[in-house]
Scaffold this motif. Structure first.
Motif, short mmCIF file in Angstrom:
data_model
loop_
_atom_site.label_atom_id
_atom_site.label_comp_id
_atom_site.label_asym_id
_atom_site.label_seq_id
_atom_site.Cartn_x
_atom_site.Cartn_y
_atom_site.Cartn_z
N SER A 34 -44.21 3.47 7.71
CA SER A 34 -43.63 2.58 6.70
C SER A 34 -44.20 1.18 6.81
CB SER A 34 -42.10 2.50 6.86
OG SER A 34 -41.49 3.75 6.64
N ASP A 35 -44.49 0.61 5.67
CA ASP A 35 -44.81 -0.82 5.63
C ASP A 35 -43.48 -1.57 5.70
OD1 ASP A 35 -47.36 -0.34 3.06
OD2 ASP A 35 -47.49 -0.22 5.26
N MET A 36 -43.44 -2.59 6.51
CA MET A 36 -42.19 -3.31 6.74
C MET A 36 -42.33 -4.76 6.25
SD MET A 36 -40.38 -0.97 8.09
CE MET A 36 -38.95 -1.97 8.47
N ALA A 37 -41.22 -5.34 5.85
CA ALA A 37 -41.28 -6.71 5.35
C ALA A 37 -39.93 -7.40 5.50
CB ALA A 37 -41.70 -6.73 3.87
N TRP A 38 -39.99 -8.69 5.48
CA TRP A 38 -38.80 -9.54 5.39
C TRP A 38 -38.87 -10.29 4.07
CZ3 TRP A 38 -34.67 -9.55 8.58
CH2 TRP A 38 -34.82 -8.97 9.85
N TYR A 39 -37.75 -10.29 3.36
CA TYR A 39 -37.58 -11.07 2.16
C TYR A 39 -36.41 -12.02 2.39
CZ TYR A 39 -40.61 -7.97 -0.57
OH TYR A 39 -41.68 -7.27 -1.07
N ARG A 40 -36.30 -13.00 1.51
CA ARG A 40 -35.13 -13.87 1.58
C ARG A 40 -34.69 -14.26 0.17
NH1 ARG A 40 -37.75 -19.49 4.10
NH2 ARG A 40 -38.73 -20.25 2.17
N GLN A 41 -33.44 -14.60 0.08
CA GLN A 41 -32.89 -15.01 -1.21
C GLN A 41 -31.87 -16.11 -0.98
OE1 GLN A 41 -31.18 -11.87 -3.61
NE2 GLN A 41 -31.47 -13.07 -5.49
N ALA A 42 -32.16 -17.26 -1.54
CA ALA A 42 -31.24 -18.40 -1.48
C ALA A 42 -30.34 -18.38 -2.71
CB ALA A 42 -32.03 -19.70 -1.41
N PRO A 43 -29.18 -19.00 -2.64
CA PRO A 43 -28.27 -19.01 -3.79
C PRO A 43 -28.95 -19.54 -5.05
CG PRO A 43 -27.15 -19.82 -1.86
CD PRO A 43 -28.60 -19.68 -1.47
N GLY A 44 -28.84 -18.79 -6.13
CA GLY A 44 -29.41 -19.23 -7.40
C GLY A 44 -30.91 -19.04 -7.53
N LYS A 45 -31.50 -18.42 -6.52
CA LYS A 45 -32.96 -18.22 -6.56
C LYS A 45 -33.30 -16.74 -6.50
CE LYS A 45 -34.30 -22.67 -4.55
NZ LYS A 45 -35.15 -23.35 -3.53
N GLU A 46 -34.52 -16.42 -6.88
CA GLU A 46 -34.97 -15.04 -6.81
C GLU A 46 -35.33 -14.67 -5.37
OE1 GLU A 46 -36.89 -14.63 -11.31
OE2 GLU A 46 -38.15 -14.41 -9.54
N ARG A 47 -35.27 -13.39 -5.11
CA ARG A 47 -35.69 -12.91 -3.80
C ARG A 47 -37.20 -13.10 -3.66
NH1 ARG A 47 -33.05 -7.40 -1.59
NH2 ARG A 47 -31.25 -8.67 -2.21
N GLU A 48 -37.62 -13.58 -2.50
CA GLU A 48 -39.04 -13.82 -2.29
C GLU A 48 -39.51 -13.19 -0.99
OE1 GLU A 48 -40.03 -17.94 -1.85
OE2 GLU A 48 -38.57 -18.29 -0.26
N LEU A 49 -40.78 -12.84 -0.96
CA LEU A 49 -41.39 -12.28 0.24
C LEU A 49 -41.56 -13.38 1.28
CD1 LEU A 49 -42.85 -9.93 1.74
CD2 LEU A 49 -44.96 -10.84 0.74
N VAL A 50 -41.12 -13.09 2.50
CA VAL A 50 -41.34 -14.01 3.61
C VAL A 50 -42.58 -13.56 4.38
CG1 VAL A 50 -40.40 -14.95 5.74
CG2 VAL A 50 -38.89 -14.51 3.80
N ALA A 51 -42.58 -12.29 4.78
CA ALA A 51 -43.70 -11.77 5.55
C ALA A 51 -43.68 -10.25 5.50
CB ALA A 51 -43.63 -12.25 7.00
N SER A 52 -44.85 -9.66 5.64
CA SER A 52 -44.94 -8.20 5.67
C SER A 52 -45.92 -7.77 6.75
CB SER A 52 -45.35 -7.65 4.31
OG SER A 52 -46.68 -8.05 4.00
N ILE A 53 -45.73 -6.55 7.20
CA ILE A 53 -46.66 -5.96 8.17
C ILE A 53 -46.80 -4.49 7.81
CG2 ILE A 53 -44.77 -5.59 9.84
CD1 ILE A 53 -46.90 -6.11 12.05
N ASN A 54 -48.04 -4.05 7.64
CA ASN A 54 -48.21 -2.67 7.20
C ASN A 54 -48.33 -1.73 8.39
OD1 ASN A 54 -50.86 -2.87 8.10
ND2 ASN A 54 -51.77 -2.84 6.06
#
Length: 119
Positions: A34-54
């Motif tokens: 599995s490719d793994m990743a961290w995303y984040r989402q702040a209030p009122g904002k869209e979810r965004e990619l923080v980092a990924s590792i394949n």
């Protein structure tokens, strides 16, 4: 695939946190495939990619994370970590662990862990 994230909390600006995500109830080959990743989402904002590792250990970072965050994985422990240094108040978000199994494209999300950075 069931993902469990931990490590969030309250930290002062300039501090560090280490997030961990363990793939529970998944066999080793599922995690390592599995490719793994961290995303984040702040209030009122869209979810965004923080980092990924394949699956080959190749990493990618969102602009906000470059130079400050490091993603790593331990296939034997079925864990992906996110080391966050030099934290800023704008890093305050709910952080989500994500897995995409490469052989069938199934995407899984863990429950988020809240990171709050005070100024």
């Amino acid at each position: 695939v069931q993902l469990q994230a931990s490590g969030g909390g309250l930290v002062q600006a300039g501090g560090s946190l280490r997030l961990s995500c363990v793939c529970s109830r998944c066999i080793l080959s599922t995690f390592s495939g599995s490719d793994m990743a961290w995303y984040r989402q702040a209030p009122g904002k869209e979810r965004e990619l923080v980092a990924s590792i394949n699956t080959n250990g190749i990493t990618k970072y969102g602009d906000a994370a470059k130079g400050r965050f490091t993603i790593s994985r331990n296939n034997a422990k079925k864990t992906v970590n996110l080391q966050m240094n030099s934290l800023k108040p704008e890093d305050t978000s709910v952080y989500y662990c994500n897995a995409e199994t490469t052989f069938n494209g199934v995407v899984s999300w863990g429950k988020g862990t809240l990171v709050t950075v005070s100024s």
